[in-house]
Scaffold this active site. Structure first.
Site, PDB file in Angstrom:
ATOM      1  N   THR A 130       0.826  -1.216   0.000  1.00 25.38           N
ATOM      2  CA  THR A 130       0.000   0.000   0.000  1.00 25.38           C
ATOM      3  C   THR A 130       0.859   1.265   0.000  1.00 25.38           C
ATOM      4  O   THR A 130       0.641   2.171  -0.805  1.00 25.38           O
ATOM      5  CB  THR A 130      -0.886   0.000   1.267  1.00 25.38           C
ATOM      6  OG1 THR A 130      -1.548  -1.257   1.323  1.00 25.38           O
ATOM      7  CG2 THR A 130      -1.901   1.093   1.246  1.00 25.38           C
TER       8      THR A 130
ATOM      9  N   LYS B 295       6.099   3.420  18.191  1.00 25.61           N
ATOM     10  CA  LYS B 295       6.016   4.832  17.802  1.00 25.61           C
ATOM     11  C   LYS B 295       6.360   5.736  18.993  1.00 25.61           C
ATOM     12  O   LYS B 295       7.096   6.717  18.865  1.00 25.61           O
ATOM     13  CB  LYS B 295       4.608   5.139  17.282  1.00 25.61           C
ATOM     14  CG  LYS B 295       4.272   4.355  16.009  1.00 25.61           C
ATOM     15  CD  LYS B 295       2.784   4.421  15.676  1.00 25.61           C
ATOM     16  CE  LYS B 295       2.452   3.561  14.462  1.00 25.61           C
ATOM     17  NZ  LYS B 295       1.013   3.363  14.243  1.00 25.61           N
TER      18      LYS B 295
HETATM   19  N1  HSE Z   1      -1.803  -0.768  12.318  1.00 20.06           N
HETATM   20  C1  HSE Z   1      -1.508   0.611  12.539  1.00 20.06           C
HETATM   21  C2  HSE Z   1      -2.744   1.311  13.001  1.00 20.06           C
HETATM   22  C3  HSE Z   1      -0.976   1.319  11.324  1.00 20.06           C
HETATM   23  O1  HSE Z   1      -3.804   0.707  13.106  1.00 20.06           O
HETATM   24  O2  HSE Z   1      -2.654   2.485  13.309  1.00 20.06           O
HETATM   25  C4  HSE Z   1       0.461   1.077  11.118  1.00 20.06           C
HETATM   26  O3  HSE Z   1       1.230   1.483  12.194  1.00 20.06           O
END
Ligand code: HSE
Length: 429
Positions: A15, A208
């Site tokens: 993507t 993150k």
């Molecule tokens: N799976 C993550 C989310 C996106 O749902 O925010 C990629 O970090």
């Protein structure tokens, strides 16, 4: 425009990778005007060459091995959007840096695990690593921290940084549905990572947070020190009762430097329903930054998906084309300190839900346990009794998690508790 084009190698045609190709094909002229030179995609790499993709790739060289792509002498920048914290993502990122190429990555797991080593290698080789897309998708939070807020001492970083979890929690709230049903819905909608624990276990959001903490506090990335708790145990009862008390439940990341060391938490928390975090709906992300001069900044936007993530990747690539060079974590990697992780989180009010036997003195016993553990009660409600049971909700004054756990341990000896009590931190936002 006399400058030589900036030449790109792109590894990963999922993507995000296809989003990058589409932006380059759609906005080539606009980007060249802004960057002062053209950005040319030279070669691409992905696992499966035969897959149908939503972009014309015929003009680019194909490399079946991303490491070979990373080493090509005819690229300046290697974009890694394959994912995975080891394997080809790590090997190709290291190869790109060793070859003297700049690296743009959307890979939070890779950077959370190997960010320090990669940053040191990049700086030794005169390369930059940029990773805006790795944190909160399209929200330019890395830029905000490293550039716009560079004159601030950062006090606290908070955020809802996993859209899937926020989708699940808000859908439970709005439709009154249980966790398992909404989890299944999210799976069918394709919102969950291949390993769902990355989402609902808080791991992805924890990656993150660890990256933001490194920038905010000048520390080496330490993902292992992030206190992680997912949303799997959040019940619809808690969502409903928290709402009743004026709160929403969020998977909230908080990082702050305290006298006890660096606190990094990615855990379910209650936040006031009328706060920006409390009002955040669906798969959207929100990052809250607090600096000593600026005060509080709230950034809200899409945290995932083709357009938003590719937008962040391209912002980084355009910076490199403009010859804007900045250290990976906002200061030279050798200056980042290994912060002591705070062993306990700072005191906060807590929400406690429990079921008591409906008999004289039961509540008094619980209140005594809280008092004995040094926990003071702020609010208390007793809800509709069912048979011999009485559901009770308590909001405490500020207390440490250790004191709350101590009190819960004491509850067990009262003989009036049915099942396991639930305790959730209330974050002051
Ligand atoms: N799976 C993550 C989310 C996106 O749902 O925010 C990629 O970090």
């Amino acid at each position: 425009m006399s400058d030589a084009p900036l030449r790109i190698g792109l590894a990963g045609l999922g993507t995000v990778g296809i989003g990058v190709v589409q932006i380059l094909q759609r906005h080539g002229d606009l980007i060249a005007q802004r960057a002062g030179r053209r950005i040319e995609l030279v070669a691409v790499s992905a696992r499966d060459r035969t897959r149908n993709r939503d972009a014309d790739l015929s003009g680019f060289d194909w490399e079946s091995d991303p490491v070979a792509l990373a080493r090509r002498a005819d690229i300046d920048v290697f974009i890694e959007v394959m994912g995975g914290h080891d394997g080809p993502a790590k090997a190709s990122s290291e190869a790109a840096i060793a070859a003297g190429h700049d690296l743009v990555s959307a890979n939070k797991a890779l950077l959370a695990h190997h960010g320090q080593a990669l940053a040191e290698a990049a700086e030794a080789n005169g390369c930059v690593i940029r990773f805006e897309a790795a944190v909160a998708g399209g929200i330019p939070v890395i830029k905000a921290l490293t550039e716009g807020l560079a004159g601030n001492q950062i006090k606290r970083v908070m955020g809802v940084m996993n859209g899937t979890c926020n989708y699940i929690l808000t859908r439970m709230q709005n439709a009154g549905l249980p966790y398992d049903q909404v989890f299944e819905e999210a799976r069918q909608l394709g919102y969950l990572e291949a390993d769902p624990n990355l989402d609902v276990g808080g791991v992805d959001a924890g990656h993150k947070l660890s990256l933001l903490a490194a920038i905010a506090f000048g520390t080496r990335v330490n993902f292992d020190a992030v206190e992680l708790e997912g949303i799997g145990s959040i019940s619809i009862d808690d969502i409903r009762l928290a709402a009743d008390m004026g709160y929403r439940i969020k998977l909230l990341g908080v990082a702050q430097m305290t006298g006890r060391g660096l606190e990094q938490r990615m855990t379910p928390c209650l936040v006031p329903a009328d706060s920006p975090l409390g009002q955040l709906q669906g798969g959207t992300n929100m990052v809250v930054l607090e600096g000593d001069s600026v005060g509080q900044i709230v950034m809200r936007g899409p945290g995932a998906g083709m357009g938003p993530t590719a937008s962040a990747v391209m912002g980084d690539v355009i910076d490199i084309a403009r010859r804007f060079r900045i250290s990976t974590f906002g200061q030279p990697a050798r200056n980042l300190v290994a912060a002591t992780p705070a062993r306990t989180s700072s005191p906060a009010p807590h929400y406690l839900r429990m079921t008591l036997l409906d008999k004289p003195g039961a509540l008094a016993k619980i209140a005594t346990c809280l008092g004995d553990a040094g926990v003071s009660i702020d609010q208390m409600r007793q809800y509709g009794h069912s048979g011999t049971n009485a559901p009770v909700l308590i909001v405490t004054h500020k207390a440490t998690r250790d004191d709350i756990d101590h009190a819960i341990g004491l509850f067990a000896g009262t003989g009036v508790i049915v099942g396991d009590p639930v305790a959730i931190r209330i974050e002051e936002v």
